[in-house]
Design a protein around this motif. Structure first.
Motif: not given
Length: 492
Positions: A284, A311, A317-319, A321, A338, A342-345
């Motif tokens: 991350q 973004r 291609n990634f999440r 935040g 988040r 690891h719900q956000i990269d």
């Protein structure tokens, strides 16, 4: 004389007279701060506190339960704290530890000693984020004890009914270790038997707020301050003259190194290409901006625009935040949760993550407009990565394509925070580094804290005049300034 010094400062007769005037003011500034510190040290020596007995079995069990081996410096500082707390004179110790040196573990061990003596501990942090992190860390490292259930979190966002229940529990001694923010300073908290106050990042914490917590205990508690901002020794001895100082520089063994690279604005795409590979490998990243939104005054990267750019373009291609200071506490908590899960990269943010944020899987730190930050800030931000098993990388992205400044070259060349602090002190001075906002009375406009000869002369004068304080009557101007410093600083 003061009048002559002012005259020579504004309209000097010669360069020699100008320097003499400057030196007169520098001497006065140092004398006032150091004399006040000396008085506070003497006051502390006369104050009674409750001695905390060293519990050898509890200390050994604590060390054995840790998932890592404590460094020699951690052990040495812990033992020094134990010795301090066994005295009936209150401990006043500051732990300076570079990023990742394990100050919190030392504080947790000190807390355990106090808890085994049936006394309470209050840990106060400057932000909810940091307070919550300490809460989790203390829960983890004290999980093997019976005290883990006695740890509570009290912050501004705690529900009113829950706050009241915690305050009642504090009064009844039903909870022992209370971790929080300014919420711990509320008037209706009745500390049953406060044995230890731990103040994290104490240079960020208002002196009057510290005094408030001091006065809440029935007897003077022991005080342990922690800071991850390395302070040059000359400044520490001057500003924190009333505190005993311990320094931790060793990092846990096998800690992976952090690589720092200076990036030209022309090489940003290439940098993001490297970060893409890191994210694909499951790591991350943080992307830090100097501003939240676009400014009509400053031409500097801002978080809102950068978020859209990252973004939609660089890391599409990634999440992604977004986190910044204008968000509510609950919104910030949600984003950080988040990111930790690891719900956000990649997290686009501001310096809100400068201190205390711990996400071991984060390995890449991008600092946009890096030349707009101070060295201490850059070093703190860099310390947010490389906290797990994987090596960290820090990218200092410059505002323009000109040759990197000496400051940028300095931070790229070393990860030693104390070396950087000394360098920053030389080029910027104490006022720019630490300023009156953090230190209340500290306003060193004329002092060069690299002037060791002057510091030695002032220290000698302080020792001489402290034996006979009748000069306070003769020089009310100086006496007034000393009195004001005493009101603003640590123990009064």
């Amino acid at each position: 004389p003061l009048a002559a010094a002012y005259k020579q400062l504004h309209a000097p007769d010669s360069h020699t007279q100008l320097e003499a005037a400057r030196r007169r003011f520098a001497f006065e500034e140092l004398f006032i701060v150091m004399f006040a510190a000396d008085i506070m040290r003497q006051t502390s020596a006369k104050t009674q506190s409750v001695p905390i007995e060293f519990n050898k079995l509890a200390a050994k069990a604590f060390v054995d339960a840790l998932p890592f081996t404590m460094t020699n410096e951690q052990r040495a500082v812990s033992w020094k704290i134990m010795q301090d707390m066994q005295s009936s004179t209150p401990m006043n110790r500051l732990i300076e530890g570079d990023v990742g040196t394990g100050k919190t573990v030392v504080a947790a061990m000190a807390s355990l000693m106090v808890l085994t003596n049936n006394k309470q501990v209050a840990l106060i942090a400057p932000t909810e984020l940091l307070a919550k992190q300490h809460y989790q860390t203390f829960k983890d490292v004290l999980a093997h004890t019976n005290y883990a259930k006695d740890i509570v979190l009290l912050v501004g966002s705690t529900k009113k009914s829950e706050k009241q229940a915690i305050k009642t529990a504090i009064k009844n001694h039903a909870v022992r270790l209370i971790i929080g923010t300014h919420a711990l300073l509320e008037e209706d908290i009745d500390w049953h038997s406060l044995g230890l106050i731990i103040i994290d990042e104490q240079h960020r914490f208002g002196v009057k707020q510290r005094q408030k917590l001091h006065t809440k205990a029935t007897v003077m508690p022991h005080v342990l301050c922690m800071t991850a901002t390395p302070i040059p020794r000359s400044l520490a001895l001057t500003v924190y003259g009333e505190l005993n100082i311990s320094i931790i520089t060793q990092k846990p063994l096998l800690k992976p190194p952090i690589t720092t690279k200076i990036v030209s604005p022309n090489s940003v795409a290439q940098m993001y290409h490297t970060i893409t590979a890191s994210l694909q490998a499951g790591r991350q990243a943080y992307i830090v901006c100097p501003l939240i939104a676009q400014s009509t005054v400053l031409n500097a990267p801002n978080a809102e625009q950068t978020y859209e750019q990252v973004r939609t373009k660089y890391l599409a291609n990634f999440r992604i935040g977004l986190l910044h200071g204008k968000m509510t506490a609950s919104e910030k908590d949600e984003v950080m949760k988040r990111f930790k899960d690891h719900q956000i990269d990649a997290l686009v943010t501001t310096t809100v993550i400068e201190v205390g944020v711990d996400v071991p899987n984060a390995t890449d730190m991008v600092i946009l407009g890096a030349d707009r930050f101070g060295l201490a800030q850059l070093h703190q931000l860099r310390g947010r990565v490389g906290r797990g098993e994987h090596a960290g990388s820090c990218y200092l992205v410059l505002t323009d394509s000109q040759k990197p400044s000496k400051r940028m070259q300095a931070i790229a060349s070393t990860t030693n925070g104390f070396e950087l602090a000394e360098y920053d002190l030389e080029i910027r001075g104490a006022g720019a580094l630490y300023g009156t906002q953090q230190h209340g009375a500290l306003d060193l406009r004329y002092v060069q804290l690299t002037d060791h000869k002057l510091i030695a002369e002032v220290r000698q004068a302080v020792q001489q005049y402290n034996k006979n304080t009748s000069f306070m009557v003769k020089y009310p101007y100086i006496a007034g300034k000393i009195h004001k410093t005493l009101q603003l600083t640590y123990l009064n």
